[in-house]
Scaffold this motif. Structure first.
Motif, mmCIF file in Angstrom:
data_model
loop_
_atom_site.group_PDB
_atom_site.id
_atom_site.type_symbol
_atom_site.label_atom_id
_atom_site.label_comp_id
_atom_site.label_asym_id
_atom_site.label_seq_id
_atom_site.Cartn_x
_atom_site.Cartn_y
_atom_site.Cartn_z
ATOM 1 N N PHE A 7 6.727 0.412 -1.547
ATOM 2 C CA PHE A 7 8.073 -0.159 -1.413
ATOM 3 C C PHE A 7 8.832 0.283 -2.655
ATOM 4 N N LEU A 8 9.797 1.191 -2.479
ATOM 5 C CA LEU A 8 10.498 1.781 -3.614
ATOM 6 C C LEU A 8 11.916 1.235 -3.732
ATOM 7 N N TRP A 9 12.337 0.992 -4.950
ATOM 8 C CA TRP A 9 13.645 0.431 -5.278
ATOM 9 C C TRP A 9 14.596 1.570 -5.643
ATOM 10 N N PHE A 10 15.668 1.717 -4.886
ATOM 11 C CA PHE A 10 16.724 2.679 -5.178
ATOM 12 C C PHE A 10 17.978 1.907 -5.569
ATOM 13 N N ASN A 68 16.585 -1.683 -11.607
ATOM 14 C CA ASN A 68 15.221 -1.140 -11.701
ATOM 15 C C ASN A 68 15.248 0.342 -11.363
ATOM 16 N N LYS A 69 14.628 1.132 -12.205
ATOM 17 C CA LYS A 69 14.613 2.584 -12.041
ATOM 18 C C LYS A 69 13.235 3.068 -11.600
ATOM 19 N N LEU A 70 13.221 4.130 -10.809
ATOM 20 C CA LEU A 70 11.973 4.789 -10.446
ATOM 21 C C LEU A 70 11.414 5.472 -11.699
ATOM 22 N N SER A 71 10.091 5.595 -11.766
ATOM 23 C CA SER A 71 9.486 6.256 -12.927
ATOM 24 C C SER A 71 8.250 7.039 -12.500
ATOM 25 N N ASP A 72 7.729 7.818 -13.449
ATOM 26 C CA ASP A 72 6.510 8.588 -13.203
ATOM 27 C C ASP A 72 5.284 7.699 -13.040
ATOM 28 N N ALA A 73 5.439 6.413 -13.307
ATOM 29 C CA ALA A 73 4.305 5.499 -13.156
ATOM 30 C C ALA A 73 3.883 5.373 -11.694
ATOM 31 N N PHE A 74 4.755 5.809 -10.772
ATOM 32 C CA PHE A 74 4.428 5.845 -9.349
ATOM 33 C C PHE A 74 4.753 7.240 -8.851
ATOM 34 N N SER A 75 3.843 7.827 -8.090
ATOM 35 C CA SER A 75 4.105 9.133 -7.484
ATOM 36 C C SER A 75 3.416 9.211 -6.131
ATOM 37 N N PHE A 76 3.916 10.106 -5.307
ATOM 38 C CA PHE A 76 3.249 10.441 -4.056
ATOM 39 C C PHE A 76 2.446 11.708 -4.302
ATOM 40 N N SER A 77 1.225 11.755 -3.805
ATOM 41 C CA SER A 77 0.393 12.936 -3.912
ATOM 42 C C SER A 77 0.278 13.564 -2.526
ATOM 43 N N VAL A 78 0.631 14.844 -2.443
ATOM 44 C CA VAL A 78 0.561 15.580 -1.183
ATOM 45 C C VAL A 78 -0.557 16.609 -1.314
ATOM 46 N N ARG A 79 -1.629 16.409 -0.566
ATOM 47 C CA ARG A 79 -2.761 17.342 -0.587
ATOM 48 C C ARG A 79 -2.490 18.443 0.442
ATOM 49 N N ASP A 107 11.892 14.679 -7.584
ATOM 50 C CA ASP A 107 12.906 15.109 -6.624
ATOM 51 C C ASP A 107 14.291 14.613 -7.044
ATOM 52 N N LYS A 108 15.297 14.968 -6.260
ATOM 53 C CA LYS A 108 16.680 14.643 -6.615
ATOM 54 C C LYS A 108 16.978 13.147 -6.615
ATOM 55 N N PHE A 109 16.088 12.332 -6.083
ATOM 56 C CA PHE A 109 16.273 10.883 -6.084
ATOM 57 C C PHE A 109 15.510 10.212 -7.226
ATOM 58 N N GLY A 110 14.742 11.001 -7.984
ATOM 59 C CA GLY A 110 13.978 10.459 -9.095
ATOM 60 C C GLY A 110 12.565 10.043 -8.729
ATOM 61 N N VAL A 111 12.138 10.348 -7.506
ATOM 62 C CA VAL A 111 10.775 10.032 -7.075
ATOM 63 C C VAL A 111 9.845 11.149 -7.551
ATOM 64 N N SER A 112 8.719 10.770 -8.112
ATOM 65 C CA SER A 112 7.730 11.741 -8.590
ATOM 66 C C SER A 112 6.741 12.077 -7.478
ATOM 67 N N TRP A 113 6.364 13.348 -7.435
ATOM 68 C CA TRP A 113 5.434 13.868 -6.428
ATOM 69 C C TRP A 113 4.392 14.733 -7.126
#
Length: 152
Positions: A7-10, A68-79, A107-113
């Motif tokens: 659940f991500l906060w934008f 609340n800002k998105l950070s590198d503390a959460f990322s999606f991993s794509v195998r 990404d452009k929204f600040g989400v880490s992958w």
């Protein structure tokens, strides 16, 4: 629906983010959304929460404002199955975003992958592979293989 979901906060761009991810991961779909009514929150008709499914993973986004800002503390991993898949996701997700290191990007929204080979653990389980990965932004499977083989 999954029992546990990210659940991500934008701030105000949750809908744009959802649309973007649905374009990056074909076969994804919108599951549910909640729009503000007379009682709010926000202007009537504005998106409050949206849930999507990408690659079988349900994800929910909230337009929660700037506190609340998105950070590198959460990322999606794509195998990824191969280099072509790494290249494809890397190109799409870095558009308007930034490359970080070791297969990570924002990404452009600040989400880490993390865009990684499916067998990343094997590729970096030796000093040669790990050392090679530490010099990369986008991961190169052939270079990781070569570095691992040379270290043996």
């Amino acid at each position: 629906m999954n029992k546990i979901t990210p659940f991500l906060w934008f701030d105000t761009n949750a809908e744009a983010a959802a649309d973007f991810y649905l374009s990056v991961f074909p076969g994804g779909r919108k599951l549910d959304e909640l729009r503000a009514g007379e009682a709010g929150p926000g202007p009537k008709g504005s998106l409050v929460v949206i849930s999507i499914e990408i690659e079988g993973q349900q994800v929910t986004f909230l337009n929660g404002g700037p506190s609340n800002k998105l950070s590198d503390a959460f990322s999606f991993s794509v195998r990824c199955e191969n280099q072509e898949e790494i290249d494809k996701y890397w190109a799409k997700l870095t558009e308007g975003g930034s490359e970080t290191a070791c297969g990570w990007l924002k990404d452009k929204f600040g989400v880490s992958w993390q865009i990684v080979p499916k067998d990343i653990t094997r590729l970096v389980s030796n000093p040669g592979g790990m050392k090679a990965m530490m010099t990369m932004k986008k991961l190169d499977i052939a270079a990781l293989e070569k570095a691992g083989a040379q270290a043996k």
